[in-house]
Design a protein around this motif. Structure first.
Motif, PDB file in Angstrom:
ATOM      1  N   VAL A 103      -8.744  -0.441  -1.464  1.00  0.00           N
ATOM      2  CA  VAL A 103      -9.391  -1.209  -0.384  1.00  0.00           C
ATOM      3  C   VAL A 103      -8.899  -2.659  -0.448  1.00  0.00           C
ATOM      4  N   LEU A 104      -8.210  -3.079   0.594  1.00  0.00           N
ATOM      5  CA  LEU A 104      -7.693  -4.458   0.641  1.00  0.00           C
ATOM      6  C   LEU A 104      -8.762  -5.357   1.251  1.00  0.00           C
ATOM      7  N   LEU A 105      -9.238  -6.318   0.462  1.00  0.00           N
ATOM      8  CA  LEU A 105     -10.350  -7.154   0.923  1.00  0.00           C
ATOM      9  C   LEU A 105      -9.936  -8.625   0.798  1.00  0.00           C
ATOM     10  N   HIS A 106      -9.381  -9.144   1.858  1.00  0.00           N
ATOM     11  CA  HIS A 106      -8.961 -10.559   1.788  1.00  0.00           C
ATOM     12  C   HIS A 106      -8.917 -11.133   3.193  1.00  0.00           C
ATOM     13  N   ASN A 107      -8.846 -12.458   3.264  1.00  0.00           N
ATOM     14  CA  ASN A 107      -8.637 -13.124   4.555  1.00  0.00           C
ATOM     15  C   ASN A 107      -7.165 -13.016   4.924  1.00  0.00           C
ATOM     16  N   GLY A 108      -6.875 -13.112   6.213  1.00  0.00           N
ATOM     17  CA  GLY A 108      -5.484 -13.064   6.656  1.00  0.00           C
ATOM     18  C   GLY A 108      -5.013 -11.632   6.825  1.00  0.00           C
ATOM     19  N   MET A 109      -3.784 -11.495   7.321  1.00  0.00           N
ATOM     20  CA  MET A 109      -3.195 -10.163   7.540  1.00  0.00           C
ATOM     21  C   MET A 109      -1.743 -10.168   7.054  1.00  0.00           C
ATOM     22  N   GLY A 110      -1.208  -8.963   6.868  1.00  0.00           N
ATOM     23  CA  GLY A 110       0.205  -8.873   6.514  1.00  0.00           C
ATOM     24  C   GLY A 110       0.459  -8.154   5.201  1.00  0.00           C
ATOM     25  N   THR A 111      -0.613  -7.716   4.521  1.00  0.00           N
ATOM     26  CA  THR A 111      -0.395  -7.011   3.246  1.00  0.00           C
ATOM     27  C   THR A 111      -0.393  -5.487   3.428  1.00  0.00           C
ATOM     28  N   LEU A 112      -0.896  -5.010   4.556  1.00  0.00           N
ATOM     29  CA  LEU A 112      -1.052  -3.554   4.704  1.00  0.00           C
ATOM     30  C   LEU A 112       0.305  -2.837   4.682  1.00  0.00           C
ATOM     31  N   ALA A 113       1.263  -3.349   5.473  1.00  0.00           N
ATOM     32  CA  ALA A 113       2.565  -2.659   5.556  1.00  0.00           C
ATOM     33  C   ALA A 113       3.258  -2.606   4.186  1.00  0.00           C
ATOM     34  N   PRO A 114       3.367  -3.716   3.437  1.00  0.00           N
ATOM     35  CA  PRO A 114       3.991  -3.595   2.109  1.00  0.00           C
ATOM     36  C   PRO A 114       3.222  -2.676   1.163  1.00  0.00           C
ATOM     37  N   CYS A 115       1.894  -2.667   1.261  1.00  0.00           N
ATOM     38  CA  CYS A 115       1.122  -1.768   0.373  1.00  0.00           C
ATOM     39  C   CYS A 115       1.342  -0.313   0.768  1.00  0.00           C
ATOM     40  N   GLN A 116       1.430  -0.042   2.078  1.00  0.00           N
ATOM     41  CA  GLN A 116       1.686   1.346   2.522  1.00  0.00           C
ATOM     42  C   GLN A 116       3.070   1.797   2.061  1.00  0.00           C
ATOM     43  N   ALA A 117       4.019   0.851   2.067  1.00  0.00           N
ATOM     44  CA  ALA A 117       5.374   1.205   1.619  1.00  0.00           C
ATOM     45  C   ALA A 117       5.358   1.541   0.118  1.00  0.00           C
ATOM     46  N   LEU A 118       4.535   0.821  -0.633  1.00  0.00           N
ATOM     47  CA  LEU A 118       4.462   1.070  -2.082  1.00  0.00           C
ATOM     48  C   LEU A 118       3.638   2.314  -2.402  1.00  0.00           C
ATOM     49  N   LEU A 119       2.654   2.614  -1.545  1.00  0.00           N
ATOM     50  CA  LEU A 119       1.723   3.735  -1.801  1.00  0.00           C
ATOM     51  C   LEU A 119       1.653   4.641  -0.568  1.00  0.00           C
ATOM     52  N   PRO A 120       2.787   5.294  -0.199  1.00  0.00           N
ATOM     53  CA  PRO A 120       2.815   6.014   1.088  1.00  0.00           C
ATOM     54  C   PRO A 120       1.844   7.190   1.171  1.00  0.00           C
ATOM     55  N   HIS A 121       1.409   7.738   0.029  1.00  0.00           N
ATOM     56  CA  HIS A 121       0.536   8.925   0.080  1.00  0.00           C
ATOM     57  C   HIS A 121      -0.909   8.620  -0.292  1.00  0.00           C
ATOM     58  N   HIS A 122      -1.217   7.349  -0.470  1.00  0.00           N
ATOM     59  CA  HIS A 122      -2.588   6.988  -0.845  1.00  0.00           C
ATOM     60  C   HIS A 122      -3.406   6.619   0.378  1.00  0.00           C
ATOM     61  N   ARG A 123      -4.722   6.735   0.193  1.00  0.00           N
ATOM     62  CA  ARG A 123      -5.605   6.193   1.225  1.00  0.00           C
ATOM     63  C   ARG A 123      -5.720   4.692   0.983  1.00  0.00           C
ATOM     64  N   ILE A 124      -5.319   3.912   1.977  1.00  0.00           N
ATOM     65  CA  ILE A 124      -5.459   2.451   1.872  1.00  0.00           C
ATOM     66  C   ILE A 124      -6.392   2.023   2.995  1.00  0.00           C
ATOM     67  N   TRP A 125      -7.504   1.446   2.612  1.00  0.00           N
ATOM     68  CA  TRP A 125      -8.460   0.957   3.600  1.00  0.00           C
ATOM     69  C   TRP A 125      -8.396  -0.552   3.640  1.00  0.00           C
TER      70      TRP A 125
END
Ligand SMILES: NC(=O)C1=CN([C@@H]2O[C@H](COP(=O)(O)OP(=O)(O)OC[C@H]3O[C@@H](n4cnc5c(N)ncnc54)[C@H](OP(=O)(O)O)[C@@H]3O)[C@@H](O)[C@H]2O)C=CC1
Ligand SMILES: CC(C)(CO)C(=O)C(=O)O
Length: 323
Positions: A103-125
């Motif tokens: 679960v990504l909990l922070h202000n701002g945007m732009g971390t989702l795509a790099p995290c999805q690239a690092l964890l393509p099969h995980h649930r990222i909320w």
């Protein structure tokens, strides 16, 4: 036992980043009897957490902590500054269990795509919170403002959720949100987290840069001469959000910004404090994100651009070691 009567599985929570927000969530979850592990930077250690609640009462909890994520199915709450997230995920990558929810909990945007690239099969909320927290000393947090936390996942992530055979059985959405809501209300699932995160992004684009550059409290932005700037920022952000498929309206955003200015009138924004203490800001993930999306979508955002550059210039000047 009928399926709906099955007792809620015990969730293990791992809190990556024991700063203000990380300690708040960790302490509130401990207070509720949840199983919590704090993931610290190397060379840091603790066995306890102190929480001062909104009623002024202080509570102390024993807590498990180390500089490693435990490799087990867990909810990993990533409570870092936006610019720390990708490096931290890389650092802990091999210990992120396939059944874990990140679960990504922070202000701002732009971390989702790099995290999805690092964890393509995980649930990222993604999550967005309006609670306030202040770290008074290491591992001692004060809850400074009642707020709410919204959690959800992007449409891309919902495709992962739709494959029942691949669904991890150990953790489910309803249990996670219920446990979080019991610990730190109000927490709820958002079917449109992109809308919530964009709205918070615009609030941060409007309030944080001006209060940082002028070194003033949020309430000063209620003065009439700031209104045209706030309106232009909302207009520009709205144009980018709309082109990105997020339905926001300038007038609604401006009203929300004004509401937050009033509700937090005596507070200093996080960027104001980052400037004051000469720490790196989240500018690249706040105005920087809007500017990057505007460029990709061929939209002019001149007010955001000017503020971004001014912040970059001042941040680099402030953070220079004295010669
Ligand atoms: N505080 C608040 O009231 C609110 C904050 N937010 C947002 O929440 C996010 C977190 O904010 P906040 O808690 O205030 O920030 P903090 O800086 O207090 O917390 C981040 C913590 O993570 C630690 N850290 C950094 N990198 C790693 C790593 N690789 N592994 C483990 N720990 C690491 C930091 O250590 P070190 O400091 O040593 O680098 C720090 O203790 C930000 O995006 C903020 O804007 C949103 C709403 C309210
Ligand atoms: C909402 C606001 C502007 C409150 O200060 C905030 O999120 C911040 O300071 O980063």
């Amino acid at each position: 036992m009928a399926n709906e009567e099955v007792a809620m599985a015990q969730i293990t929570w791992q809190i990556l980043g024991a700063g203000a927000i990380g300690c708040l969530f960790a302490a509130k979850l401990k207070q509720q009897g949840e199983q919590v592990h704090l993931v610290l930077k190397p060379n840091k250690s603790t066995s306890s957490l102190t929480l001062v609640n909104l009623d002024g009462k202080t509570h102390r909890f024993e807590v498990s902590a180390s500089d490693k994520l435990q490799r087990q199915a867990s909810v990993i709450l990533v409570c870092l500054k936006a610019w720390q997230v990708t490096d931290a995920i890389k650092q802990h990558l091999t210990n992120i269990h396939p059944d874990s929810i990140v679960v990504l909990l922070h202000n701002g945007m732009g971390t989702l795509a790099p995290c999805q690239a690092l964890l393509p099969h995980h649930r990222i909320w993604q999550a967005s919170t309006t609670h306030g927290a202040l770290l008074e000393s290491a591992f001692a947090v004060r809850h400074t403002g009642q707020g709410e936390t919204l959690i959800g996942h992007s449409q891309l992530q919902s495709l992962i959720e739709l494959t029942p055979a691949e669904q991890p059985q150990t953790l489910n959405q309803a249990d996670v949100v219920t446990a979080l809501d019991d610990a730190l209300p109000a927490s709820r699932w958002s079917l449109n987290i992109g809308h919530a995160i964009w709205t918070k992004l615009v609030i941060n684009c409007a309030i944080n840069p001006l209060t940082a550059l002028q070194q003033v409290r949020n309430g000063i932005l209620a003065e009439a001469h700031y209104r045209p700037s706030l309106q232009r920022i909302c207009q520009e952000c709205c144009a980018v959000a709309n082109a990105d498929g997020v339905a926001l309206k300038t007038d609604d955003l401006l009203a929300k910004v004004e509401q937050v200015i009033h509700a937090t009138a005596n507070n200093y924004s996080s960027m104001n404090r980052d400037f004051f203490y000469q720490r790196p800001t989240e500018n690249d993930y706040i105005l920087g994100y809007v500017i990057a999306r505007a460029k990709a979508l061929k939209i002019t955002v001149s007010t955001c651009q000017t503020l971004y550059q001014e912040l970059q210039h001042r941040e680099h000047t402030l953070c220079q070691p004295p010669s």
